[in-house]
Design an enzyme around this catalytic site. Structure first.
Site, PDB file in Angstrom:
ATOM      1  N   ILE A 115       2.094  -6.525  -6.327  1.00 41.05           N
ATOM      2  CA  ILE A 115       1.667  -6.727  -4.935  1.00 41.05           C
ATOM      3  C   ILE A 115       0.351  -5.981  -4.743  1.00 41.05           C
ATOM      4  CG2 ILE A 115       2.249  -6.360  -2.510  1.00 41.05           C
ATOM      5  CD1 ILE A 115       5.189  -6.561  -3.293  1.00 41.05           C
ATOM      6  N   PRO A 117      -3.037  -4.749  -2.452  1.00 43.15           N
ATOM      7  CA  PRO A 117      -3.504  -4.453  -1.092  1.00 43.15           C
ATOM      8  C   PRO A 117      -4.899  -5.008  -0.851  1.00 43.15           C
ATOM      9  CG  PRO A 117      -3.891  -2.561  -2.479  1.00 43.15           C
ATOM     10  CD  PRO A 117      -3.236  -3.603  -3.363  1.00 43.15           C
ATOM     11  N   THR A 119      -7.230  -3.244   0.624  1.00 42.21           N
ATOM     12  CA  THR A 119      -8.173  -2.127   0.579  1.00 42.21           C
ATOM     13  C   THR A 119      -8.746  -1.892  -0.817  1.00 42.21           C
ATOM     14  OG1 THR A 119      -6.209  -0.727   0.439  1.00 42.21           O
ATOM     15  CG2 THR A 119      -7.331  -0.851   2.582  1.00 42.21           C
ATOM     16  N   ASN A 120      -7.953  -2.092  -1.845  1.00 38.82           N
ATOM     17  CA  ASN A 120      -8.400  -1.880  -3.233  1.00 38.82           C
ATOM     18  C   ASN A 120      -7.973  -3.062  -4.095  1.00 38.82           C
ATOM     19  OD1 ASN A 120      -9.175   1.068  -2.773  1.00 38.82           O
ATOM     20  ND2 ASN A 120      -7.004   1.141  -2.306  1.00 38.82           N
ATOM     21  N   GLY A 200       1.155  -2.055   2.332  1.00 35.98           N
ATOM     22  CA  GLY A 200       1.693  -1.450   3.542  1.00 35.98           C
ATOM     23  C   GLY A 200       3.162  -1.109   3.421  1.00 35.98           C
ATOM     24  N   GLY A 218       4.195   4.789  -0.712  1.00 39.65           N
ATOM     25  CA  GLY A 218       4.170   4.870   0.741  1.00 39.65           C
ATOM     26  C   GLY A 218       2.805   5.305   1.243  1.00 39.65           C
ATOM     27  N   CYS A 251      -5.425   5.696  -0.221  1.00 38.92           N
ATOM     28  CA  CYS A 251      -4.384   6.380   0.557  1.00 38.92           C
ATOM     29  C   CYS A 251      -4.288   7.869   0.264  1.00 38.92           C
ATOM     30  CB  CYS A 251      -3.029   5.718   0.339  1.00 38.92           C
ATOM     31  SG  CYS A 251      -2.535   5.638  -1.403  1.00 38.92           S
ATOM     32  N   GLU A 341      -2.153   8.089   9.927  1.00 39.77           N
ATOM     33  CA  GLU A 341      -3.027   7.699   8.818  1.00 39.77           C
ATOM     34  C   GLU A 341      -4.165   6.814   9.312  1.00 39.77           C
ATOM     35  OE1 GLU A 341      -2.464   6.237   4.225  1.00 39.77           O
ATOM     36  OE2 GLU A 341      -1.431   5.076   5.766  1.00 39.77           O
ATOM     37  N   LEU A 419       0.434   5.367  -6.600  1.00 37.92           N
ATOM     38  CA  LEU A 419       0.821   6.775  -6.570  1.00 37.92           C
ATOM     39  C   LEU A 419       2.203   6.916  -5.946  1.00 37.92           C
ATOM     40  CD1 LEU A 419      -2.571   8.277  -5.275  1.00 37.92           C
ATOM     41  CD2 LEU A 419      -1.974   7.549  -7.591  1.00 37.92           C
TER      42      LEU A 419
END
Length: 491
Positions: A115, A117, A119-120, A200, A218, A251, A341, A419
């Site tokens: 999966i 994201p 963002t990256n 997410g 997370g 993150c 966040e 991570l």
């Protein structure tokens, strides 16, 4: 009708991708270390050659981050990752223990679902593709809809490079028609053996509820504490370096700065000197209202954006060249929006009386959406670093930019873009995910201890011999105790 047809097409595509990749993985499982290394080397070469073009595509499509930083991430996810994983034994006999006579043999997990994201996107595809190949696993990606083009391109490049070096066709796949139906199907289909989820909270929770092994991460919400013995200039530089890297999209980036009263003015002046802008309470409220939607969900339009873009959106004026925006907060949770966040160039700023108060505040911030992930501390006191090692996180990053430290750029941690947050953060691992998380271990175990034919009799006999009591006498005592216990039970 059109949406229904699109869902059906998406569903069928997903099933085809899973079947093809599983067939390919069955063949890949027969490859030896030399063959696998040849494949990975070609993938690394392709990633390096396309690092800039993929970065540009990601920024153009998503609007998040900076081309130069995404280029670095693509290179880090390939070249630096390869240096780290090259010595790892992930095929055949990986351990032979002559003392305990146990031989460990690595076997692939099977087909992975990755999966990705928004963002990256490209760096995560490169990273997951390489660790999948290292362990003879296939992988099919589920892209974020807002990063579809760049994710698809990265997956195609990785698959083409792998196949050109001898891997079976379709070993790396990617859904080109992303829908919720397709993602759910891929999570639950029989071909997929394990899910690696980076995204997410809702997506990660869905992965863990799919009924099969999953490695998910997370949110971060990383607190950064500048302790009174810290080199303030260096600490501020590290924080700004981290928070401005790809405009805060990783993150592990800092979300709040915590300072003690005795050094508050010094830290504030240093931030201002290095490009930080402290917003007024009114400006902080205006920015906070723009940063979040539906409560505390991040506004995608301001994720990974420069301070200038954020300021313009909020209608505030900031000095030219501002690198980060800071807003003072007096508490955590409802009513203190910057305590959540923020994957962009905005930091919460807190003042505390002492390190004990800093400890309590860090825990509150972590419980507000970052348990298990990371914590940053700047200190010249090793004992203080160990005090903060007691906090509920699995990465305590000392005197380093948190972003770079967490993913393994500036620390000795494993290079990774997944991570783990451990059980505290709802993850199956607390590690930076590496190929070693993607293998099964078979064990050949030889007998090394003799077993008596009747262990119970031997035990009684030994006891009798030592005490001078015959076996019959011992059994009589045992029977009397059992009888007494039964009588007590009746009452």
């Amino acid at each position: 009708m059109q949406n229904f047809d699109y869902d059906l097409q998406s569903l069928q595509e997903t099933r085809n991708l899973a079947r093809q990749a599983k067939l390919a993985q069955t063949e890949l499982a027969k490859f030896n270390s030399e063959q696998i290394d040849k494949i990975i080397c070609n993938m690394v070469k392709a990633a390096e050659e396309n690092a800039v073009s993929l970065a540009k595509l990601a920024v153009e499509e998503t609007g998040f981050g900076k081309v130069e930083d995404k280029t670095f991430k693509n290179q880090f996810a390939s070249t630096e990752l390869y240096k780290f994983i090259k010595p790892m034994q992930t095929i055949g006999v990986i351990k032979d223990d002559p003392v305990n006579k146990i031989v460990e043999i690595a076997e692939p997990v099977g087909l992975l679902m990755g999966i990705i994201p928004s963002t990256n996107p490209t760096s995560t595809v490169i990273y997951k593709s390489i660790i999948a190949m290292k362990t003879r696993n296939g992988i099919v990606f589920s892209p974020h809809p807002s990063a579809l083009k760049c994710t698809l391109q990265a997956a195609r490049l990785m698959n083409d490079a792998a196949v050109a070096a001898g891997a079976p066709a379709n070993i790396i796949g990617c859904i080109s028609k992303p829908t919720k139906v397709a993602t759910d199907e891929l999570m639950k289909c029989d071909e997929v053996a394990m899910i690696i989820a980076t995204g997410g909270s809702a997506m990660v929770k869905a992965a863990y509820s799919a009924g099969k092994p999953a490695l998910g991460v997370g949110p971060g919400n990383v607190p950064s504490y500048i302790e009174r013995t810290a080199n303030v200039a260096k600490a501020v530089k590290n924080i700004i370096t981290s928070k401005t890297f790809d405009y805060g999209t990783i993150c592990a980036s800092e979300q709040a700065v915590i300072v003690e009263e005795c050094m508050r003015d010094q830290v504030m002046e240093e931030f201002k000197r290095q490009g930080g802008y402290f917003m007024t309470p009114e400006e902080t409220n205006r920015v906070a209202k723009k940063l979040f939607v539906r409560g505390h969900a991040m506004n995608a339009k301001l994720v990974g954006r420069s301070p200038a873009v954020i300021a313009e959106s909020a209608g505030i004026t900031i000095p030219p060249g501002t690198k980060v925006l800071l807003g003072e907060q007096q508490g955590v949770g409802e009513g203190y929006p910057l305590s959540y966040e923020k994957l962009t160039t905005v930091l919460a700023f807190y003042t505390v009386k002492n390190w004990e108060e800093a400890c309590d505040l860090c825990i509150k911030l972590l419980n507000n959406g970052g348990v298990g992930h990371s914590l940053s501390i700047h200190t010249e006191n090793p004992e203080m670093a160990m005090k903060f090692a007691e906090k509920p996180v699995f990465r305590i990053l000392v005197n380093t930019p948190s972003t770079h430290g967490g993913v393994g750029v500036s620390t000795g941690l494993a290079p990774a873009f997944t991570l783990g947050c451990g059980t505290w953060g709802g993850s199956a691992t607390s590690d930076n995910v590496t190929p070693m998380h993607l293998i099964n271990k078979k064990r050949v175990a030889y007998g090394i201890k003799e077993c008596a034919e009747n262990a119970a009799t031997t035990s009684y006999s030994a006891c009798s011999a030592e005490s001078g009591i015959s076996e019959d006498q011992l059994m009589n005592v045992v029977n009397e105790v059992i009888s007494l216990l039964k009588k007590r039970g009746d009452h």
